[in-house]
Design an enzyme around this catalytic site. Structure first.
Site, PDB file in Angstrom:
ATOM      1  N   VAL A  16      59.741  23.216  82.423  1.00 13.96           N
ATOM      2  CA  VAL A  16      60.058  23.626  81.060  1.00 13.96           C
ATOM      3  C   VAL A  16      61.527  23.319  80.748  1.00 13.96           C
ATOM      4  O   VAL A  16      62.418  23.574  81.549  1.00 13.96           O
ATOM      5  CB  VAL A  16      59.780  25.135  80.889  1.00 13.96           C
ATOM      6  CG1 VAL A  16      60.177  25.587  79.492  1.00 13.96           C
ATOM      7  CG2 VAL A  16      58.315  25.423  81.148  1.00 13.96           C
ATOM      8  N   LYS A  20      62.106  16.564  78.139  1.00 16.66           N
ATOM      9  CA  LYS A  20      61.100  15.503  77.981  1.00 16.66           C
ATOM     10  C   LYS A  20      61.056  14.974  76.552  1.00 16.66           C
ATOM     11  O   LYS A  20      61.130  13.773  76.307  1.00 16.66           O
ATOM     12  CB  LYS A  20      59.729  16.030  78.399  1.00 16.66           C
ATOM     13  CG  LYS A  20      59.646  16.480  79.844  1.00 16.66           C
ATOM     14  CD  LYS A  20      58.262  16.999  80.200  1.00 16.66           C
ATOM     15  CE  LYS A  20      57.879  18.235  79.407  1.00 16.66           C
ATOM     16  NZ  LYS A  20      58.802  19.373  79.621  1.00 16.66           N
ATOM     17  N   THR A  92      53.776  15.539  77.817  1.00 14.54           N
ATOM     18  CA  THR A  92      52.930  16.638  78.271  1.00 14.54           C
ATOM     19  C   THR A  92      53.741  17.907  78.514  1.00 14.54           C
ATOM     20  O   THR A  92      54.934  17.844  78.789  1.00 14.54           O
ATOM     21  CB  THR A  92      52.182  16.258  79.572  1.00 14.54           C
ATOM     22  OG1 THR A  92      53.150  15.988  80.591  1.00 14.54           O
ATOM     23  CG2 THR A  92      51.327  15.024  79.358  1.00 14.54           C
ATOM     24  N   PRO A  93      53.086  19.066  78.419  1.00 17.23           N
ATOM     25  CA  PRO A  93      53.810  20.340  78.533  1.00 17.23           C
ATOM     26  C   PRO A  93      54.311  20.595  79.951  1.00 17.23           C
ATOM     27  O   PRO A  93      53.749  20.126  80.928  1.00 17.23           O
ATOM     28  CB  PRO A  93      52.768  21.394  78.145  1.00 17.23           C
ATOM     29  CG  PRO A  93      51.585  20.646  77.653  1.00 17.23           C
ATOM     30  CD  PRO A  93      51.676  19.261  78.153  1.00 17.23           C
ATOM     31  N   SER A 451      24.280  50.703  86.280  1.00 16.69           N
ATOM     32  CA  SER A 451      23.665  51.585  87.280  1.00 16.69           C
ATOM     33  C   SER A 451      23.236  52.900  86.620  1.00 16.69           C
ATOM     34  O   SER A 451      24.000  53.505  85.863  1.00 16.69           O
ATOM     35  CB  SER A 451      24.664  51.859  88.404  1.00 16.69           C
ATOM     36  OG  SER A 451      24.117  52.736  89.363  1.00 16.69           O
ATOM     37  N   GLY A 452      22.021  53.333  86.916  1.00 15.41           N
ATOM     38  CA  GLY A 452      21.517  54.594  86.380  1.00 15.41           C
ATOM     39  C   GLY A 452      20.845  54.481  85.032  1.00 15.41           C
ATOM     40  O   GLY A 452      20.346  55.484  84.493  1.00 15.41           O
ATOM     41  N   GLY A 454      18.083  52.952  84.376  1.00 15.90           N
ATOM     42  CA  GLY A 454      16.631  53.084  84.515  1.00 15.90           C
ATOM     43  C   GLY A 454      15.902  51.783  84.779  1.00 15.90           C
ATOM     44  O   GLY A 454      14.674  51.722  84.634  1.00 15.90           O
ATOM     45  N   SER A 523      23.114  42.717  87.459  1.00 21.50           N
ATOM     46  CA  SER A 523      23.456  41.358  86.999  1.00 21.50           C
ATOM     47  C   SER A 523      24.481  41.401  85.870  1.00 21.50           C
ATOM     48  O   SER A 523      24.157  41.121  84.710  1.00 21.50           O
ATOM     49  CB  SER A 523      22.210  40.573  86.581  1.00 21.50           C
ATOM     50  OG  SER A 523      21.312  41.347  85.822  1.00 21.50           O
TER      51      SER A 523
END
Length: 611
Positions: A16, A20, A92-93, A451-452, A454, A523
């Protein structure tokens, strides 16, 4: 080096505020590539944004955010020409979070200008950009030591920076590294020699760029390669295959092979808008016709018959990760190589590369801007070359199938040996036969929720009802599978991804056997549920979102897990210390604060029976 006039593509990169944009702006200014109206705008913008004198960076930094912060964010492309050569420069950065932009700029570059602030020396980002340039097969590097005026044009400081960089770059195997002392503000050694560096005898930056080797010359010596981007058939009498030649040369009468089919043909014509050619080389866009009528489609590769591409469906590759979402093995992406797009899965992260030392570190995931060596598996074989041999046929991107963002850039190293040894076995009893003998339609019913909520209770009731109706089912429960198939997995994000990948594959196999498969898993990740859906046949996947407010679940807490998670005794617990991504469009949402488990089961069975 060749002095042949042509088009040279180069990038500027560095840490940085290494100067450039100032350097490129000065180069454009000194080369006469700035029109009168642009000069007037530069003077006006310099008064608005700069503290004094002309701010040459404003010729390149186009975004308002860049001008206000004095940094480069996007890749800024500029075209200019001199009497000896045409140029496209990509500024480019420097920030690490914009590594993806630097990779984009380097992907077509012939030369990398790596800038180093003379006051700071070689930094981490200097090494990162040198390594990325090497990865992207940018073979020529100019180490431009900027802001020499701020250290009094100290020759010893310049030599030390040059030596430090040469030591780091030695294993990167660049074809050439040329160090140039420069000042973007004063103009020293940009387009003309600077009075402050009488001790420097090398080329100015412009002289270097005008004599650097153009990569197309190297590509023209490679075996012939052209990816088919478009099949041109304006009438019944013409059928041509259009694309850009990425390697070698071609002429009428040359023998070629169309991949992956492996069919051979000879070139009849090389057609362009300006008429037929007797010869075409790398870098040209043409339309080819064959003497024979053979099948050739978009995404196929036309290659030299005597030196064709390899074909495989499993590779070892170097992966540059760009997404803000980490890469975990087992996740599914779309791989785009040339004009071909195919489903892909990263099966293994072999190691992560430490940019500071180039050492290989063990890794279970790749975070944004990290680079690793990975194994990748595709749904079908594709033609390819190693990236070191051909950047176009060996480089690919991975696309997130949910967000459609570019998640990573990959460089193929070689095909895994097992990709040549393992083949699909043809089976005479297919999934339709398995389903017919059972008198039912296969399905995957995927219960997801915290969880829980059902899930297991409802799934169990659904299976009992289907069993009473004479249906053939199997129930895959998350807790039960962790006692066997998934007993080696924990609850980190990486292990959860692998857990669901295995379950999805098992569910697919059981659906292929004609069963109605009930899957009860938390999931938590939307992407993994989408992967399971994509494995199923169309119309056979049913996502059931078993929902309840978190406070209700904590009150139920049948296993005491929420209490442990709140007390900090249970790490990575979904809903507390690990995220859950609710389904966006499930086939059915079950609110267990309004429906009993029995009522929910009745609703799900009715949905399945109505198919």
């Amino acid at each position: 080096m060749s002095s042949e006039k042509g088009l040279l593509r180069f990038i500027t990169c560095g840490s940085v505020d290494d100067g450039k944009s100032t350097l490129i702006g000065r180069l454009l200014f000194d080369c006469g590539a700035v029109a009168e109206d642009q000069r007037a705008a530069l003077e006006a913008d310099s008064r608005a944004f700069a503290s004094g004198g002309l701010d040459f960076s404003l010729l390149v930094d186009g975004l308002t955010a860049e001008r206000e912060q004095g940094i480069t964010i996007d890749v800024a492309y500029r075209y200019f020409t001199t009497p000896k050569r045409k140029f496209i420069v990509a500024d480019t950065p420097g920030h690490e979070q914009y590594t993806r932009n630097m990779v984009t700029g380097a992907s077509t570059a012939d030369v990398a200008l790596i800038l180093v602030d003379a006051r700071k020396g070689v930094l981490t980002q200097t090494r990162r950009h040198a390594f990325l340039a090497s990865l992207m097969q940018v073979r020529q590097v100019a180490l431009v030591v900027t802001k020499m005026d701020l250290i009094g044009y100290d020759e010893a400081a310049f030599e030390k920076i040059s030596a430090d960089f040469a030591t780091f770059a030695q294993p990167l195997k660049f074809a050439s590294v040329t160090a140039i002392p420069a000042s973007g503000v004063k103009g020293d050694n940009i387009a003309t020699r600077g009075a402050g560096t009488p001790w420097y005898k090398g080329p100015t930056l412009l002289e270097y760029l005008e004599t650097a080797e153009v990569d197309d010359a190297r590509a023209a010596a490679q075996p012939f390669r052209m990816a088919v981007q478009y099949v041109n058939r304006p009438n019944q009498d013409f059928r041509g295959f259009a694309g850009r030649i990425s390697g070698g040369a071609i002429a009428p009468g040359d023998a070629v092979r169309v991949l992956p089919s492996g069919r051979n043909a000879k070139i009849a014509r090389i057609v362009t808008a300006d008429g037929d050619l007797e010869r075409a080389i790398a870098g040209q866009s043409v339309t080819l016709t064959f003497t024979e009528e053979i099948d050739c489609s978009r995404g196929d590769v036309i290659a030299a018959a005597g030196n064709p591409c390899e074909i495989a469906d499993q590779f070892q590759c170097t992966l540059i990760w760009m997404s803000d979402t980490p890469l975990y093995p087992g996740r599914r992406y779309s791989l785009k190589l040339g004009a071909r797009t195919i489903n892909a899965t990263v099966t293994d992260i072999r190691h992560r590369i430490d940019i500071e030392t180039l050492a290989e570190r063990p890794a279970k995931q790749l975070k944004p801007n990290e680079i690793g060596s990975c194994n990748i598996s595709l749904d079908a074989p594709i033609p390819f070359d190693a990236f070191d041999d051909n950047r176009d046929t060996g480089g690919f991107i991975l696309i997130d199938q949910v967000t459609h963002e570019t998640a990573g850039a990959g460089l193929i190293r070689f095909a895994l040996r097992r990709s040549h040894n393992i083949h699909w076995q043809s089976l005479e009893i297919d999934r339709n036969a398995h389903a017919a003998i059972k008198g039912q339609k296969p399905a995957i019913v995927w219960f997801t929720g915290l969880s829980g909520a059902g899930k297991s209770t409802i799934a169990n009731l659904v299976e009992k009802k289907l069993y009473s109706l004479g249906r053939h089912t199997v129930l895959l429960d998350g807790d039960n599978l962790r006692h066997g198939l998934n007993r080696d997995l924990g609850f980190t994000s990486a292990d959860r991804v692998e857990n669901l990948r295995r379950v999805g594959e098992v569910a697919k196999l059981m659906a292929d056997a004609g069963l109605i498969v009930l899957v009860a898993f938390i999931s938590p990740f939307r992407q993994e549920r989408e992967l399971a859906r994509n494995l199923a046949e169309p119309g056979e996947f049913f996502e059931i979102y078993v929902d309840a407010p978190l406070d209700v679940l904590e009150m139920r807490d049948p296993k005491g897990l929420y209490k442990k998670a709140r007390a900090g005794e249970l790490a990575n617990f979904t809903g507390i210390s690990s995220p859950y991504e609710p389904p966006e469009a499930p086939e059915l949402r079950v609110d267990t604060t309004k429906l009993s488990a029995a009522e929910a089961a009745e609703t799900i069975v009715a949905m399945l029976m109505a198919r």
